[in-house]
Motif scaffolding. Structure first.
Motif, short mmCIF file in Angstrom:
data_model
loop_
_atom_site.label_atom_id
_atom_site.label_comp_id
_atom_site.label_asym_id
_atom_site.label_seq_id
_atom_site.Cartn_x
_atom_site.Cartn_y
_atom_site.Cartn_z
N TYR A 4 0.83 -1.20 0.00
CA TYR A 4 0.00 0.00 0.00
C TYR A 4 0.86 1.26 0.00
N ASN A 5 2.01 1.18 0.66
CA ASN A 5 2.93 2.30 0.66
C ASN A 5 3.45 2.57 -0.75
N PHE A 6 3.81 1.52 -1.46
CA PHE A 6 4.29 1.69 -2.84
C PHE A 6 3.21 2.30 -3.73
N ALA A 7 1.94 1.98 -3.42
CA ALA A 7 0.83 2.52 -4.20
C ALA A 7 0.40 3.89 -3.68
N SER A 8 1.08 4.39 -2.66
CA SER A 8 0.74 5.67 -2.01
C SER A 8 -0.71 5.68 -1.54
N ARG A 9 -1.12 4.59 -0.90
CA ARG A 9 -2.48 4.46 -0.40
C ARG A 9 -2.48 4.09 1.07
N SER A 10 -3.49 4.55 1.76
CA SER A 10 -3.77 4.09 3.10
C SER A 10 -4.83 3.00 3.00
N ILE A 11 -5.02 2.23 4.06
CA ILE A 11 -6.02 1.18 4.00
C ILE A 11 -7.03 1.33 5.12
N GLY A 12 -8.23 0.84 4.85
CA GLY A 12 -9.29 0.83 5.85
C GLY A 12 -9.26 -0.46 6.65
N GLN A 13 -10.20 -0.59 7.56
CA GLN A 13 -10.22 -1.74 8.45
C GLN A 13 -10.46 -3.05 7.71
N ASP A 14 -11.38 -3.06 6.75
CA ASP A 14 -11.65 -4.29 6.00
C ASP A 14 -10.44 -4.74 5.19
N GLU A 15 -9.77 -3.78 4.56
CA GLU A 15 -8.57 -4.11 3.78
C GLU A 15 -7.46 -4.61 4.69
N PHE A 16 -7.32 -3.98 5.87
CA PHE A 16 -6.30 -4.40 6.82
C PHE A 16 -6.56 -5.82 7.28
N LYS A 17 -7.80 -6.12 7.62
CA LYS A 17 -8.18 -7.45 8.08
C LYS A 17 -7.87 -8.50 7.01
N ARG A 18 -8.19 -8.18 5.76
CA ARG A 18 -7.92 -9.10 4.66
C ARG A 18 -6.42 -9.27 4.44
N ALA A 19 -5.66 -8.18 4.51
CA ALA A 19 -4.21 -8.24 4.31
C ALA A 19 -3.55 -9.11 5.39
N VAL A 20 -4.01 -8.97 6.62
CA VAL A 20 -3.46 -9.80 7.71
C VAL A 20 -3.78 -11.26 7.45
N TYR A 21 -5.00 -11.55 7.01
CA TYR A 21 -5.39 -12.93 6.73
C TYR A 21 -4.55 -13.52 5.58
N SER A 29 -10.60 -10.56 14.66
CA SER A 29 -11.97 -10.17 15.00
C SER A 29 -12.16 -8.68 14.70
N PRO A 30 -13.38 -8.27 14.42
CA PRO A 30 -13.63 -6.84 14.17
C PRO A 30 -13.19 -5.96 15.35
N HIS A 31 -13.36 -6.47 16.57
CA HIS A 31 -12.96 -5.71 17.76
C HIS A 31 -11.44 -5.49 17.78
N LEU A 32 -10.68 -6.52 17.44
CA LEU A 32 -9.23 -6.40 17.44
C LEU A 32 -8.76 -5.43 16.35
N VAL A 33 -9.36 -5.52 15.18
CA VAL A 33 -9.00 -4.60 14.08
C VAL A 33 -9.31 -3.17 14.49
N ASN A 34 -10.46 -2.96 15.10
CA ASN A 34 -10.83 -1.62 15.56
C ASN A 34 -9.83 -1.11 16.60
N THR A 35 -9.41 -1.97 17.50
CA THR A 35 -8.43 -1.60 18.52
C THR A 35 -7.09 -1.22 17.89
N VAL A 36 -6.65 -1.99 16.91
CA VAL A 36 -5.40 -1.67 16.21
C VAL A 36 -5.50 -0.30 15.56
N PHE A 37 -6.64 -0.03 14.95
CA PHE A 37 -6.82 1.28 14.30
C PHE A 37 -6.85 2.41 15.32
N LYS A 38 -7.42 2.18 16.49
CA LYS A 38 -7.45 3.22 17.52
C LYS A 38 -6.03 3.54 17.99
N ILE A 39 -5.16 2.54 18.01
CA ILE A 39 -3.78 2.74 18.46
C ILE A 39 -2.92 3.36 17.36
#
Length: 88
Positions: A4-21, A29-39
């Protein structure tokens, strides 16, 4: 994140969850992804940039969290018992 950095893009929670998978095979879990984004989401735009993610991770390393040391419970317990036996 680097792709995403090479593409000069930021990612949302759904994209982050998929990338981790895709990268690890772990479903977050959605709660964990939300917590990561809060931090990590410093500017609170609900998008995680490479710069935000790496900034927090580097800060974590600079504070000395380079891993955890396993607790040697039995060794600690044994030394405690020895100390008590020899102190009597």
């Amino acid at each position: 994140m680097q792709m995403y950095n090479f593409a000069s893009r930021s990612i949302g929670q759904d994209e982050f969850k998929r990338a981790v998978y895709v990268a690890t095979g772990v479903k977050l879990s959605p709660h964990l992804v939300n917590t990561v984004f809060k931090i990590f989401d410093v500017d609170r735009d609900d998008q995680l940039s490479y710069k935000e993610f790496i900034g927090i991770m580097k800060d974590r390393l600079n504070r000395g969290f380079r891993g955890y040391k396993p607790i040697q419970r039995y060794t600690t317990f044994k030394s405690c018992v020895r100390k008590e036996l020899y102190s009597r």
